[in-house]
Design a protein around this motif. Structure first.
Motif, PDB file in Angstrom:
ATOM      1  N   ILE A   1      52.401  67.761  23.564  1.00 35.90           N
ATOM      2  CA  ILE A   1      53.424  67.915  24.595  1.00 35.90           C
ATOM      3  C   ILE A   1      53.893  66.531  25.026  1.00 35.90           C
ATOM      4  O   ILE A   1      53.083  65.639  25.280  1.00 35.90           O
ATOM      5  CB  ILE A   1      52.882  68.695  25.808  1.00 35.90           C
ATOM      6  CG1 ILE A   1      52.508  70.122  25.397  1.00 35.90           C
ATOM      7  CG2 ILE A   1      53.903  68.730  26.938  1.00 35.90           C
ATOM      8  CD1 ILE A   1      51.872  70.936  26.511  1.00 35.90           C
ATOM      9  N   LEU A   2      55.208  66.360  25.096  1.00 39.11           N
ATOM     10  CA  LEU A   2      55.829  65.092  25.480  1.00 39.11           C
ATOM     11  C   LEU A   2      56.432  65.223  26.872  1.00 39.11           C
ATOM     12  O   LEU A   2      57.079  66.230  27.185  1.00 39.11           O
ATOM     13  CB  LEU A   2      56.923  64.717  24.474  1.00 39.11           C
ATOM     14  CG  LEU A   2      57.849  63.547  24.838  1.00 39.11           C
ATOM     15  CD1 LEU A   2      57.080  62.228  24.814  1.00 39.11           C
ATOM     16  CD2 LEU A   2      59.041  63.502  23.890  1.00 39.11           C
ATOM     17  N   MET A   3      56.225  64.206  27.719  1.00 42.53           N
ATOM     18  CA  MET A   3      56.819  64.152  29.054  1.00 42.53           C
ATOM     19  C   MET A   3      57.594  62.845  29.199  1.00 42.53           C
ATOM     20  O   MET A   3      57.060  61.780  28.888  1.00 42.53           O
ATOM     21  CB  MET A   3      55.745  64.241  30.142  1.00 42.53           C
ATOM     22  CG  MET A   3      55.046  65.585  30.210  1.00 42.53           C
ATOM     23  SD  MET A   3      53.804  65.622  31.527  1.00 42.53           S
ATOM     24  CE  MET A   3      53.515  67.386  31.659  1.00 42.53           C
ATOM     25  N   VAL A   4      58.837  62.954  29.680  1.00 42.90           N
ATOM     26  CA  VAL A   4      59.705  61.779  29.797  1.00 42.90           C
ATOM     27  C   VAL A   4      60.424  61.841  31.144  1.00 42.90           C
ATOM     28  O   VAL A   4      60.933  62.896  31.539  1.00 42.90           O
ATOM     29  CB  VAL A   4      60.759  61.724  28.667  1.00 42.90           C
ATOM     30  CG1 VAL A   4      61.572  60.443  28.748  1.00 42.90           C
ATOM     31  CG2 VAL A   4      60.088  61.843  27.305  1.00 42.90           C
ATOM     32  N   THR A   5      60.469  60.708  31.846  1.00 44.01           N
ATOM     33  CA  THR A   5      61.192  60.618  33.107  1.00 44.01           C
ATOM     34  C   THR A   5      61.701  59.198  33.316  1.00 44.01           C
ATOM     35  O   THR A   5      61.025  58.238  32.943  1.00 44.01           O
ATOM     36  CB  THR A   5      60.286  61.021  34.289  1.00 44.01           C
ATOM     37  OG1 THR A   5      61.037  60.972  35.501  1.00 44.01           O
ATOM     38  CG2 THR A   5      59.092  60.108  34.419  1.00 44.01           C
ATOM     39  N   PRO A   6      62.888  59.029  33.863  1.00 45.58           N
ATOM     40  CA  PRO A   6      63.344  57.677  34.222  1.00 45.58           C
ATOM     41  C   PRO A   6      62.489  57.130  35.362  1.00 45.58           C
ATOM     42  O   PRO A   6      62.288  57.793  36.376  1.00 45.58           O
ATOM     43  CB  PRO A   6      64.794  57.892  34.667  1.00 45.58           C
ATOM     44  CG  PRO A   6      65.186  59.217  34.111  1.00 45.58           C
ATOM     45  CD  PRO A   6      63.940  60.029  34.074  1.00 45.58           C
ATOM     46  N   ASN A   7      61.987  55.916  35.201  1.00 48.01           N
ATOM     47  CA  ASN A   7      61.138  55.297  36.217  1.00 48.01           C
ATOM     48  C   ASN A   7      61.066  53.800  35.930  1.00 48.01           C
ATOM     49  O   ASN A   7      60.505  53.381  34.913  1.00 48.01           O
ATOM     50  CB  ASN A   7      59.739  55.920  36.202  1.00 48.01           C
ATOM     51  CG  ASN A   7      58.889  55.439  37.360  1.00 48.01           C
ATOM     52  OD1 ASN A   7      59.352  54.705  38.235  1.00 48.01           O
ATOM     53  ND2 ASN A   7      57.627  55.838  37.370  1.00 48.01           N
ATOM     54  N   VAL A  27      56.926  57.435  29.786  1.00 52.76           N
ATOM     55  CA  VAL A  27      56.720  58.401  28.708  1.00 52.76           C
ATOM     56  C   VAL A  27      55.223  58.588  28.496  1.00 52.76           C
ATOM     57  O   VAL A  27      54.467  57.605  28.445  1.00 52.76           O
ATOM     58  CB  VAL A  27      57.386  57.927  27.393  1.00 52.76           C
ATOM     59  CG1 VAL A  27      57.197  58.959  26.294  1.00 52.76           C
ATOM     60  CG2 VAL A  27      58.867  57.645  27.614  1.00 52.76           C
ATOM     61  N   ALA A  28      54.805  59.829  28.382  1.00 53.08           N
ATOM     62  CA  ALA A  28      53.398  60.125  28.122  1.00 53.08           C
ATOM     63  C   ALA A  28      53.317  61.373  27.250  1.00 53.08           C
ATOM     64  O   ALA A  28      54.248  62.193  27.217  1.00 53.08           O
ATOM     65  CB  ALA A  28      52.627  60.332  29.422  1.00 53.08           C
ATOM     66  N   ILE A  29      52.201  61.502  26.551  1.00 54.12           N
ATOM     67  CA  ILE A  29      51.986  62.661  25.691  1.00 54.12           C
ATOM     68  C   ILE A  29      50.595  63.238  25.927  1.00 54.12           C
ATOM     69  O   ILE A  29      49.683  62.547  26.390  1.00 54.12           O
ATOM     70  CB  ILE A  29      52.145  62.309  24.194  1.00 54.12           C
ATOM     71  CG1 ILE A  29      51.109  61.253  23.777  1.00 54.12           C
ATOM     72  CG2 ILE A  29      53.564  61.857  23.880  1.00 54.12           C
ATOM     73  CD1 ILE A  29      51.072  60.993  22.271  1.00 54.12           C
ATOM     74  N   LEU A  30      50.471  64.514  25.632  1.00 51.17           N
ATOM     75  CA  LEU A  30      49.178  65.157  25.466  1.00 51.17           C
ATOM     76  C   LEU A  30      48.979  65.322  23.971  1.00 51.17           C
ATOM     77  O   LEU A  30      49.658  66.136  23.333  1.00 51.17           O
ATOM     78  CB  LEU A  30      49.143  66.509  26.189  1.00 51.17           C
ATOM     79  CG  LEU A  30      49.166  66.456  27.718  1.00 51.17           C
ATOM     80  CD1 LEU A  30      49.334  67.861  28.298  1.00 51.17           C
ATOM     81  CD2 LEU A  30      47.899  65.815  28.263  1.00 51.17           C
ATOM     82  N   THR A  83      43.099  63.977  26.150  1.00 49.97           N
ATOM     83  CA  THR A  83      44.275  63.973  25.279  1.00 49.97           C
ATOM     84  C   THR A  83      45.448  63.185  25.858  1.00 49.97           C
ATOM     85  O   THR A  83      46.417  62.939  25.143  1.00 49.97           O
ATOM     86  CB  THR A  83      44.738  65.414  25.030  1.00 49.97           C
ATOM     87  OG1 THR A  83      45.102  66.022  26.285  1.00 49.97           O
ATOM     88  CG2 THR A  83      43.626  66.236  24.393  1.00 49.97           C
ATOM     89  N   PHE A  84      45.385  62.806  27.128  1.00 47.87           N
ATOM     90  CA  PHE A  84      46.521  62.141  27.775  1.00 47.87           C
ATOM     91  C   PHE A  84      46.642  60.700  27.294  1.00 47.87           C
ATOM     92  O   PHE A  84      45.655  59.963  27.223  1.00 47.87           O
ATOM     93  CB  PHE A  84      46.331  62.163  29.293  1.00 47.87           C
ATOM     94  CG  PHE A  84      47.488  61.584  30.067  1.00 47.87           C
ATOM     95  CD1 PHE A  84      48.594  62.369  30.373  1.00 47.87           C
ATOM     96  CD2 PHE A  84      47.478  60.262  30.491  1.00 47.87           C
ATOM     97  CE1 PHE A  84      49.656  61.844  31.096  1.00 47.87           C
ATOM     98  CE2 PHE A  84      48.527  59.730  31.207  1.00 47.87           C
ATOM     99  CZ  PHE A  84      49.621  60.524  31.508  1.00 47.87           C
ATOM    100  N   ARG A  85      47.867  60.301  26.980  1.00 45.30           N
ATOM    101  CA  ARG A  85      48.108  58.930  26.514  1.00 45.30           C
ATOM    102  C   ARG A  85      49.512  58.505  26.916  1.00 45.30           C
ATOM    103  O   ARG A  85      50.475  59.264  26.737  1.00 45.30           O
ATOM    104  CB  ARG A  85      47.951  58.859  24.996  1.00 45.30           C
ATOM    105  CG  ARG A  85      48.095  57.463  24.414  1.00 45.30           C
ATOM    106  CD  ARG A  85      47.458  57.386  23.035  1.00 45.30           C
ATOM    107  NE  ARG A  85      48.067  58.295  22.097  1.00 45.30           N
ATOM    108  CZ  ARG A  85      49.035  57.952  21.243  1.00 45.30           C
ATOM    109  NH1 ARG A  85      49.497  56.709  21.235  1.00 45.30           N
ATOM    110  NH2 ARG A  85      49.525  58.820  20.405  1.00 45.30           N
ATOM    111  N   ARG A  86      49.617  57.303  27.463  1.00 44.68           N
ATOM    112  CA  ARG A  86      50.927  56.761  27.822  1.00 44.68           C
ATOM    113  C   ARG A  86      51.530  56.000  26.649  1.00 44.68           C
ATOM    114  O   ARG A  86      50.809  55.345  25.890  1.00 44.68           O
ATOM    115  CB  ARG A  86      50.814  55.827  29.027  1.00 44.68           C
ATOM    116  CG  ARG A  86      50.383  56.523  30.310  1.00 44.68           C
ATOM    117  CD  ARG A  86      50.532  55.609  31.512  1.00 44.68           C
ATOM    118  NE  ARG A  86      50.033  56.272  32.711  1.00 44.68           N
ATOM    119  CZ  ARG A  86      50.729  57.126  33.426  1.00 44.68           C
ATOM    120  NH1 ARG A  86      51.979  57.405  33.068  1.00 44.68           N
ATOM    121  NH2 ARG A  86      50.212  57.707  34.497  1.00 44.68           N
TER     122      ARG A  86
END
Length: 276
Positions: free
Chosen positions: A37-43, A211-214, A222-225
């Motif tokens: 799973i990919l998570m992306v947000t402007p920051n 950006v981070a992924i599981l 499993t979490f990784r930036r």
């Protein structure tokens, strides 16, 4: 003289207040890809995170007021640690966390006094196989929705979700998933026809993205930036792939009027065409 406001009006006012607070934030996305799973947000901040790890295979993402969702994140970590210690680590699930957050937000929203949380949360869990992935969206009032495949939340979420729906497909690679996420997050600025010079959203780069992924392949945590050169490389690859796809699409030719070699049948000179 006591002031009276009906419960319906109170909840409408609270809802408007919370939705406006969430709408002022920047949109974020979470989506499945073949490896997790990919998570992306402007920051632009490197220390104030919107995306964080909650437990072994569970991640948390939020938009809205930082102090409010940070307090919720810490409470969720405590809930997960206590549950895993008292029972079993396998008993800590994204669904359980989503229900816990829903109860906390719902109880706060129903309080007669005080204000609702100006937040929107996403809790995601990566499974051993893709069909075991879970993504939940929790609103300010405690409502929970199961989001299969992808979710866009915060800001102009409807517009971002529309682009993401067009580009999302099962079994995407990490590069393809990141390209879809970047295109979706850039959609509101592109639709408005604005550019960075007049104060709108700047171009999305590794410097202003979180950006981070599981990662499904990891056995325990499993979490990784993704940041630095690795993220820059993925962004470059995703944009190159998008450019190749756009170049490979055939251009649609505009229909032309059929030509004819037959002589004209109408009058040769100006007039109404009626013989004198």
């Amino acid at each position: 003289m006591p002031f009276y406001m009906s419960p319906e009006q109170t909840m409408r006012d609270k809802g408007d207040y919370a939705r406006k607070g969430v709408a002022r934030s920047r949109s974020s996305v979470a989506l499945q890809y073949s490896g997790g799973i990919l998570m992306v947000t402007p920051n632009i901040s490197s220390v104030l995170h919107k995306i964080s790890e909650i437990y072994d295979r569970i991640a948390f993402a939020a938009v809205g007021r930082y102090n409010e969702y940070e307090a919720l994140r810490k409470a969720g970590v405590t809930y997960a640690d206590v549950t895993g210690y008292q029972f079993d680590r396998g008993d800590v699930t994204a669904r359980g966390l989503a229900n816990w957050y829903a109860q906390a937000l719902g109880a706060n929203a129903s309080e007669p006094a005080g204000k609702p949380y100006e937040v929107e949360l996403v809790v995601a869990e990566v499974g051993v196989k893709p069909d075991g992935d879970q993504i939940y969206r929790i609103s300010w009032d405690g409502s929970v929705s199961d989001e299969p495949g992808f979710v866009a939340f915060g800001g102009q979420a409807d517009q971002v979700a529309g682009v993401l729906k067009e580009r999302f497909s099962d079994g995407m690679s990490l590069t393809e998933a990141l390209g879809a996420a970047l295109a979706a997050l850039a959609a509101p600025a592109a639709a408005s026809g604005a550019n960075a010079s007049n104060g709108s959203q700047p171009e999305l780069t590794a410097a202003n993205l979180e950006v981070a992924i599981l990662d499904r392949a990891r056995a325990h945590r499993t979490f990784r930036r993704l940041h630095g050169p690795r993220l820059e490389e993925l962004i470059t690859e995703s944009r190159a792939a998008a450019a190749e796809t756009a170049a490979a699409e055939p251009e649609v030719e505009e229909p032309q009027e059929p030509s004819s070699d037959d002589p004209p049948t109408g009058p040769s000179s100006a007039g109404d065409g009626i013989p004198k």
